[in-house]
Design a protein around this motif. Structure first.
Motif, PDB file in Angstrom:
ATOM      1  N   GLY A 775      32.250   4.920  26.888  1.00 52.24           N
ATOM      2  CA  GLY A 775      33.156   3.837  27.235  1.00 52.24           C
ATOM      3  C   GLY A 775      34.440   4.349  27.871  1.00 52.24           C
ATOM      4  O   GLY A 775      35.058   5.291  27.365  1.00 52.24           O
ATOM      5  N   PHE A 776      34.840   3.700  29.010  1.00 48.94           N
ATOM      6  CA  PHE A 776      36.079   4.085  29.688  1.00 48.94           C
ATOM      7  C   PHE A 776      36.660   2.840  30.356  1.00 48.94           C
ATOM      8  O   PHE A 776      35.996   2.186  31.178  1.00 48.94           O
ATOM      9  N   GLU A 777      37.886   2.477  29.961  1.00 45.50           N
ATOM     10  CA  GLU A 777      38.604   1.330  30.521  1.00 45.50           C
ATOM     11  C   GLU A 777      37.736   0.063  30.492  1.00 45.50           C
ATOM     12  O   GLU A 777      37.618  -0.665  31.465  1.00 45.50           O
ATOM     13  N   GLY A 778      37.096  -0.135  29.334  1.00 39.70           N
ATOM     14  CA  GLY A 778      36.335  -1.363  29.133  1.00 39.70           C
ATOM     15  C   GLY A 778      34.947  -1.364  29.746  1.00 39.70           C
ATOM     16  O   GLY A 778      34.252  -2.388  29.699  1.00 39.70           O
ATOM     17  N   ARG A 779      34.504  -0.260  30.344  1.00 37.19           N
ATOM     18  CA  ARG A 779      33.179  -0.220  30.962  1.00 37.19           C
ATOM     19  C   ARG A 779      32.387   0.932  30.363  1.00 37.19           C
ATOM     20  O   ARG A 779      32.942   1.966  29.976  1.00 37.19           O
ATOM     21  N   MET A 780      31.048   0.779  30.250  1.00 33.13           N
ATOM     22  CA  MET A 780      30.163   1.845  29.790  1.00 33.13           C
ATOM     23  C   MET A 780      29.652   2.608  31.013  1.00 33.13           C
ATOM     24  O   MET A 780      29.054   2.027  31.929  1.00 33.13           O
ATOM     25  N   LEU A 781      29.895   3.916  31.026  1.00 33.74           N
ATOM     26  CA  LEU A 781      29.554   4.748  32.175  1.00 33.74           C
ATOM     27  C   LEU A 781      28.494   5.782  31.783  1.00 33.74           C
ATOM     28  O   LEU A 781      28.511   6.311  30.659  1.00 33.74           O
ATOM     29  N   PRO A 782      27.564   6.076  32.714  1.00 33.00           N
ATOM     30  CA  PRO A 782      26.575   7.119  32.422  1.00 33.00           C
ATOM     31  C   PRO A 782      27.249   8.506  32.389  1.00 33.00           C
ATOM     32  O   PRO A 782      28.162   8.780  33.173  1.00 33.00           O
ATOM     33  N   VAL A 783      26.765   9.376  31.473  1.00 28.03           N
ATOM     34  CA  VAL A 783      27.286  10.739  31.347  1.00 28.03           C
ATOM     35  C   VAL A 783      26.240  11.692  31.910  1.00 28.03           C
ATOM     36  O   VAL A 783      25.145  11.836  31.347  1.00 28.03           O
ATOM     37  N   LEU A 784      26.564  12.348  33.000  1.00 28.38           N
ATOM     38  CA  LEU A 784      25.647  13.231  33.704  1.00 28.38           C
ATOM     39  C   LEU A 784      25.963  14.681  33.336  1.00 28.38           C
ATOM     40  O   LEU A 784      27.089  15.151  33.513  1.00 28.38           O
ATOM     41  N   ASP A 785      24.969  15.377  32.811  1.00 30.59           N
ATOM     42  CA  ASP A 785      25.125  16.786  32.433  1.00 30.59           C
ATOM     43  C   ASP A 785      24.831  17.642  33.665  1.00 30.59           C
ATOM     44  O   ASP A 785      23.674  17.795  34.079  1.00 30.59           O
ATOM     45  N   LEU A 786      25.888  18.214  34.269  1.00 35.36           N
ATOM     46  CA  LEU A 786      25.688  18.994  35.492  1.00 35.36           C
ATOM     47  C   LEU A 786      24.885  20.264  35.240  1.00 35.36           C
ATOM     48  O   LEU A 786      24.155  20.727  36.114  1.00 35.36           O
ATOM     49  N   GLY A 787      25.015  20.854  34.042  1.00 33.46           N
ATOM     50  CA  GLY A 787      24.228  22.046  33.737  1.00 33.46           C
ATOM     51  C   GLY A 787      22.748  21.741  33.730  1.00 33.46           C
ATOM     52  O   GLY A 787      21.934  22.487  34.286  1.00 33.46           O
ATOM     53  N   GLN A 788      22.357  20.634  33.103  1.00 45.00           N
ATOM     54  CA  GLN A 788      20.953  20.234  33.054  1.00 45.00           C
ATOM     55  C   GLN A 788      20.458  19.825  34.442  1.00 45.00           C
ATOM     56  O   GLN A 788      19.351  20.169  34.857  1.00 45.00           O
ATOM     57  N   LEU A 789      21.286  19.072  35.168  1.00 46.89           N
ATOM     58  CA  LEU A 789      20.883  18.562  36.475  1.00 46.89           C
ATOM     59  C   LEU A 789      20.686  19.687  37.494  1.00 46.89           C
ATOM     60  O   LEU A 789      19.678  19.710  38.215  1.00 46.89           O
ATOM     61  N   LEU A 790      21.622  20.608  37.540  1.00 48.89           N
ATOM     62  CA  LEU A 790      21.612  21.611  38.612  1.00 48.89           C
ATOM     63  C   LEU A 790      20.889  22.900  38.244  1.00 48.89           C
ATOM     64  O   LEU A 790      20.291  23.540  39.107  1.00 48.89           O
ATOM     65  N   PHE A 791      20.953  23.279  36.940  1.00 50.01           N
ATOM     66  CA  PHE A 791      20.420  24.587  36.563  1.00 50.01           C
ATOM     67  C   PHE A 791      19.390  24.525  35.438  1.00 50.01           C
ATOM     68  O   PHE A 791      18.926  25.557  34.975  1.00 50.01           O
ATOM     69  N   HIS A 792      19.061  23.300  34.992  1.00 49.50           N
ATOM     70  CA  HIS A 792      18.069  23.088  33.931  1.00 49.50           C
ATOM     71  C   HIS A 792      18.472  23.785  32.630  1.00 49.50           C
ATOM     72  O   HIS A 792      17.627  24.185  31.840  1.00 49.50           O
ATOM     73  N   ARG A 793      19.773  23.935  32.425  1.00 43.77           N
ATOM     74  CA  ARG A 793      20.299  24.464  31.163  1.00 43.77           C
ATOM     75  C   ARG A 793      21.429  23.549  30.724  1.00 43.77           C
ATOM     76  O   ARG A 793      22.478  23.494  31.396  1.00 43.77           O
TER      77      ARG A 793
END
Length: 886
Positions: A775-793
Motif C-alpha cells: 500500500g502506498f498513498e491509498g493504492r495497492m501497488l505490485p512489488v517487483l523483485d529485480l533480483g528474481q526478474l533479471l538474475f533469477h536470484r
C-alpha cells in the motif's frame, strides 16, 4: 544489562571503571562525537532552509549505535584481557595439582621400598649400631638414584617415629631430630599421606612443600618417609612461560588465606603479601600498593579426585598495560573471507546489522530529498522543454537537462541547488560516520579473531605441556619400579604370585595405567597387576620395545613402544597404546637382567582428559594428539578416530621444531577452523634435545570459525559505484541501485520515493518475480523483485523498496539490494548494452561508459512494467515531465 553513563555515553557496569585505561575507545569516540556535532549543524541548516529532510530519527539512531559500539568495544577488550589472564592462572594451578598428584603416589610407593623398611628395622636394634652407618650410606645412595630419575625432589629423608633422622639425601640440610608434628601426623591410622608447606627442620629451616607417608618395617617399627618437592623450581619456570607475551604481568601462588607463597615478580607483588580475591574469579579491578591491576583468580579443577593443598593462582596486569593496543598480527590475512558471526555475542553481531539499517534509512531519506529537489528543478520557470536526440533518449526518456543552462543565463543558485548541496554534505557526513563504524567493527572482528588464534596457540602449547609432564612420570615410573628388590627376587626365583602382589600394590597407587606386568629374559609374561587380565601370563611378548628393554644395562635408560596395537590394551587387545619398559636387574649384581617391567599407559581416557583440560571453551572446538606422520594418538571427541590419519593437511607437522608453536587455518567439513599446533620438546630430562622422530607427539587444537564466504560475491558486495563526471551539455538524472551485486539505474524522474521496510501482502496468482502488493498513498501497488526478474536470484528480506511510475502513470514498487547515488550523467556516456542483446529485445538496456566498478546498467520503468504485465506501450501522461532541453 545495567548501564552507567561515562563521557556522555552508556557503558556496562563491568567496564565503566576501566574506561580511562582503554585508549582505543577515544580513538573512535572522538571522531564519532565530532561527526555527531557536524550532523547537528547540518540538521539545523536543513530546518532553517526548509530544504532538508527530517534527520532527527537518523541522528538518534546513530547516537544510540555509538553508545552500543563503544560499549561493545570496551567489553571485547575487557573479555580478551580477562581470557588471557584467567586462562594462564587456571593453567598454573591445574598443572601444579597434576604434578602434586604424582607426588602423592610417589610417597606411597617409596614408603614400601624394601631397603628403607630394612633400615627402619635395623635402627631399632641397639646391637646393630656399628653396622648401621654403612647401611645408611647404601640407602642414601639409593635415594640419590631415585632422585636422579625423579628430579622434582630436593630432599628425601626417613624419620623414626620420634623424629630422629635415620637417613637423608642431603644430611647437611636436615636436623638430627625433626620435631614437626605436621609430618608425624602421617603415622596416624588411616592416613595415606600428609602434605605440609612451610619452614621445616628437614630443610634446614627453609620453607618447602613436603609429602610424608608412614613406613612400617617387617618387625613392626614405624617411621615416616618425607619427600620435599621443588615447588619454587617448578612454579617459577612455569610462571616465566605463562607470563611471556603479557606485558608487566605477575603470576602468584596463594595459600588458603590469600597470602602470596610464590611470585613471578617480587618487585611488584612480594612474598607474603595478602591479595584480595573478590567475589568473582574472572576479572576484577584490584588496587595493590597504590597501583591499579586487572586481576584473575583460579582455583584447582582437580585431577583424579585430588585438588591439592587448597591453593589458588592469581594473575595480575597493571591497568595501564592491560588494554594497550596489541601489536599487529603476524599473519594479517588470517580468516579473511570467513563468516565469523558465530564468534560474536548477539549484541555484537547486531551492530553491523543495525549500522546497515541506519545507512539504508539515511540513503532512503537522502534519496527522497534529492528526488524532491530535482523534481523542483525540473518544474523551475527557467527550464524549457524540447525533444531529445533519438540516439540517446529512451522511448519515454528521463529528465534530460542542460548542465550549462543555469550558468549561461547568469542565474543565481536556487533553493533547490542549496538543498542538493546540503543533502550531499549530509551524505558525506553519513558516509564518514559509516566509515568510523566500519573501522571500529573491523577492529572488533580483528580483536576477536586475534584472541581466537592466541587461544588455539596457547591451548595447544598447554596440551603438549601437560602430555610432556605426564609422560615424564611414566618414563620415571618404569625405571624406578625396575629397581624394586621384591620384583627382582620374584623374577630371579620364578615367584609369579609374589611379583603379582607387588604389581597390584603399585597399581593401586598409580591409577593412570591399564596394566603393569613383568616378563622374563625370554620375553614371556610372568605376572600382571590385574587378576582380570591373567590370561596374558605365559604369553610371549613381541615388539621392538621388548628387545630394547631386555638389552638395557643402565638403570637410567628405558624403552617405549610406538603408538600401535600390541595385544595388551583394549577389550580385544587391538587398541593402540604406549608401553614404557625397563630392564629388571639381577638381585645379585651386575649380570644379565632377569627380565623386564612393562607399564601399559591407559592412553584413551588419560590423553582425552589431558586434551579436554586444554580445550577452549567455545562450542565445537577439538583437541588432538598426533604424530609427525599425522596419526591420531588421542582425541577430545568422537569425530576424530584414534589410530586414523589426520584428515586435514598440516605441512608444518613433519618439520616443526621441538617446543615450537604455529597457528593458522584449515578447512574441514565445510568450515574454516583456526588451529594451534605445538610440537613436544620434552620436560626436564624427558626427551630434551632429542632429534626429530616420526613418533614425536604434537598437540593440535581446532576451533571452528565459520564457512568460507564466496569471495566473488563478497568483493562485488563491497564495491561502490563511482559515477563519471558529466561530459557534455545534455545530462540525465539517474537513480542508482544495487541488485545481485550489480549496479543498475533508472531515470530519476521515474522514481517517486524510497520507502521504509513495510509489510508486503501476498498475491498468489502473481508472476514469479512479483513478491506481492504494497500500500502506498491509498493504492495497492505490485512489488517487483529485480533480483528474481533479471538474475533469477531473489533479493533478500533486507531489501530497499522504490516506488516508480511509467510514462503512462502506472505505479509499481521495485525491491532492490541497496540504494546507490542519485547523480547526473552526460548523454554521451550512454551506450547500448554489448552483453545482453537478448534482453534488449524485451527491455531497453543502456550502459554508462566506464570499467569495473564504474559500469552501470540503465533500465527503463516502462519496459520493466511490460516484462511483468505484458501490457502494450502506453501514451505518455501529459502531466509527467519526461524531457527537458535547451
Amino acid at each position: 544489562m545495567t548501564k552507567v553513563w561515562r563521557k556522555g555515553l552508556p557503558f556496562s557496569t563491568e567496564v565503566a571503571p576501566l574506561l580511562a585505561a582503554m585508549p582505543l575507545l577515544d580513538e573512535y569516540r572522538e571522531p564519532l562525537m565530532r561527526l555527531q556535532g557536524a550532523w547537528d549543524s547540518l540538521a539545523l541548516l536543513g530546518q532553517m532552509s526548509g530544504a532538508a529532510t527530517d534527520m532527527a530519527d537518523t541522528r538518534s539512531a546513530f547516537e544510540a549505535l555509538t553508545g552500543r559500539l563503544l560499549d561493545s568495544l570496551a567489553r571485547r577488550q575487557f573479555a580478551n584481557a580477562v581470557q588471557q589472564l584467567q586462562g594462564r592462572a587456571q593453567v598454573a594451578i591445574d598443572i601444579l595439582v597434576r604434578n602434586l598428584f604424582e607426588r602423592t603416589a610417589d610417597v606411597g610407593f617409596l614408603a614400601a621400598d624394601g631397603p628403607l623398611k630394612d633400615l627402619l628395622a635395623e635402627s631399632a636394634r641397639p646391637d646393630r649400631a656399628l653396622e648401621l652407618d654403612a647401611f645408611r650410606e647404601s640407602v642414601r645412595q639409593r635415594l640419590a638414584d631415585y632422585v636422579a630419575k625423579y628430579s622434582v625432589y630436593d630432599q628425601v629423608a626417613l624419620l623414626a617415629a620420634d623424629g630422629r633422622c635415620l637417613v637423608a639425601l642431603h644430611p647437611d640440610r636436615c636436623a638430627p631430630v625433626v620435631q614437626d608434628e605436621r609430618l608425624l601426623r602421617a603415622l596416624d591410622p588411616g592416613q595415606a599421606f600428609v602434605e605440609v608447606h612451610g619452614p621445616s627442620a628437614l630443610l634446614g629451616g627453609a620453607s618447602g612443600l613436603i609429602y610424608a607417608a608412614a613406613v612400617k618395617a617387617d618387625n613392626g617399627t614405624m617411621g615416616v618417609l618425607c619427600l620435599s618437592f621443588k615447588l619454587e623450581d617448578e612454579m617459577l619456570g612455569l610462571f616465566r612461560a605463562l607470563c611471556a607475551g603479557v606485558p608487566r604481568s605477575v603470576l602468584v601462588l596463594k595459600d588458603e588465606q590469600g597470602r602470596v607463597l610464590l611470585t613471578s615478580d617480587p618487585w611488584q607483588i612480594p612474598l607474603g603479601a595478602p591479595l584480595a580475591t573478590s567475589g568473582r574469579e574472572q576479572g576484577f579491578r584490584m588496587d595493590f600498593a597504590g597501583r591499579d591491576y586487572l586481576a584473575c583468580t583460579a582455583t584447582a579443577s582437580g585431577y583424579e579426585g585430588y585438588f591439592g593443598p587448597g591453593w589458588s593462582a592469581q594473575m595480575l596486569q597493571p591497568l595501564q598495560h592491560a588494554f594497550a593496543e596489541a601489536p599487529p598480527q603476524r599473519q594479517e590475512a588470517r580468516a579473511r573471507g570467513v563468516d565469523t558471526r558465530e564468534l560474536f555475542d548477539e549484541e555484537l553481531r547486531s551492530i553491523p546489522l543495525e549500522a546497515r539499517r541506519i545507512q539504508r534509512e539515511l540513503s532512503r531519506s537522502l534519496w527522497n530529498g534529492k528526488l524532491k529537489s530535482r523534481s523542483h528543478a525540473l518544474h523551475a520557470p527557467h527550464a524549457s522543454h524540447g525533444a531529445a536526440p533519438p540516439d540517446t533518449a529512451f522511448p519515454a526518456a528521463g529528465a534530460l537537462t542542460s548542465a550549462s543552462t543555469s550558468t549561461s543565463q547568469g542565474r543565481t543558485p536556487s533553493n533547490a541547488d542549496f538543498a542538493v548541496t546540503l543533502l550531499n554534505e549530509v551524505e558525506r557526513t553519513g558516509d564518514q560516520l559509516r566509515q568510523v563504524f566500519e573501522r571500529a567493527i573491523t577492529q572488533l572482528e580483528e580483536s576477536a579473531l586475534g584472541a581466537v588464534f592466541d587461544t588455539v596457540g596457547f591451548q595447544s602449547e598447554l596440551a603438549i605441556s601437560i602430555v610432556n609432564r605426564n609422560l615424564y612420570e611414566r618414563a620415571n615410573d618404569c625405571r624406578w619400579w625396575a629397581q624394586d628388590g621384591r620384583l627382582q627376587q620374584a623374577l630371579a626365583q620364578g615367584h609369579a604370585d609374589a611379583a603379582a602382589e607387588v604389581l597390584s600394590s603399585i597399581h593401586a597407587l598409580y591409577t593412570v595405567y591399564s596394566l603393569l606386568l613383568v616378563f622374563d629374559a625370554q620375553g614371556r609374561v610372568v605376572a600382571v597387576s590385574d587378576p582380570a587380565q591373567a590370561h596374558h601370563v605365559g604369553r610371549s611378548l613381541q615388539g621392538e620395545w621388548v628387545r630394547a628393554a631386555l638389552a638395557l644395562r643402565d638403570s637410567s635408560q628405558y624403552a617405549v613402544s610406538s603408538h600401535e596395537p600390541c595385544g595388551l590394551y583394549g577389550e580385544d587387545g587391538r587398541s593402540p597404546c604406549l608401553v614404557y619398559a625397563a630392564a629388571v636387574p639381577h638381585p645379585d649384581g651386575p649380570v644379565a637382567p632377569v627380565g623386564g617391567i612393562a607399564i601399559v599407559f591407559d592412553g584413551q581416557p588419560q590423553f582425552r582428559a589431558m586434551l579436554r583440560a586444554a580445550l577452549p571453551s567455545q562450542p565445537g572446538s577439538a583437541a588432538l594428539l598426533v604424530t609427525r606422520s599425522g596419526e591420531i594418538v588421542a582425541s577430545s571427541d568422537e569425530r576424530w578416530a584414534v589410530g586414523a590419519m589426520l584428515p586435514v593437511p598440516l605441512p608444518a607437522l613433519s618439520t616443526l621444531a621441538p617446543d615450537q608453536v604455529v597457528t593458522g587455518e584449515v578447512e574441514w567439513q565445510g568450515r574454516v577452523q583456526a588451529f594451534g599446533l605445538a610440537m613436544s620438546g620434552g620436560y626436564r630430562e624427558y626427551r630434551r634435545r632429542t632429534p626429530p622422530h616420526p613418533q614425536d607427539l604434537a598437540a593440535l587444537v581446532l576451533l571452528p570459525l565459520g564457512p568460507r564466504l564466496d569471495e566473488t560475491a563478497q568483493s562485488q558486495g563491497q564495491a561502490s559505484f563511482v559515477p563519471l563526471a558529466p561530459g557534455g551539455a545534455r545530462t540525465l538524472d539517474i537513480a542508482s541501485v544495487l541488485v545481485d551485486h550489480q549496479w543498475l539505474g533508472l531515470p530519476a524522474a521515474q522514481v517517486l520515493a524510497a520507502l521504509e521496510r513495510q509489510r508486503i501482502t501476498a498475491w498468489p496468482q502473481a508472476p514469479a518475480a512479483v513478491r506481492g502488493m504494497l500500500g502506498f498513498e491509498g493504492r495497492m501497488l505490485p512489488v517487483l523483485d529485480l533480483g528474481q526478474l533479471l538474475f533469477h536470484r531473489p533479493t533478500g528480506d533486507e531489501c530497499s523498496l522504490l516506488v516508480c511510475r511509467t510514462s503512462a502513470g502506472q505505479r509499481l514498487v521495485l525491491a532492490v539490494q541497496q540504494l546507490g547515488q542519485v547523480f547526473q550523467a552526460g548523454t554521451d556516456q550512454l551506450q547500448p548494452s554489448p552483453t545482453r542483446p537478448g534482453w534488449a529485445a524485451q527491455a531497453q538496456v543502456r550502459l554508462l561508459k566506464g570499467k569495473g566498478a564504474e559500469m552501470l546498467t540503465l533500465l527503463d520503468c516502462d519496459d520493466l512494467w511490460r516484462l511483468v504485465s505484458g501490457a502494450a506501450p502506453q501514451e505518455p501522461a501529459g502531466d509527467l515531465p519526461l524531457l527537458a532541453a535547451d
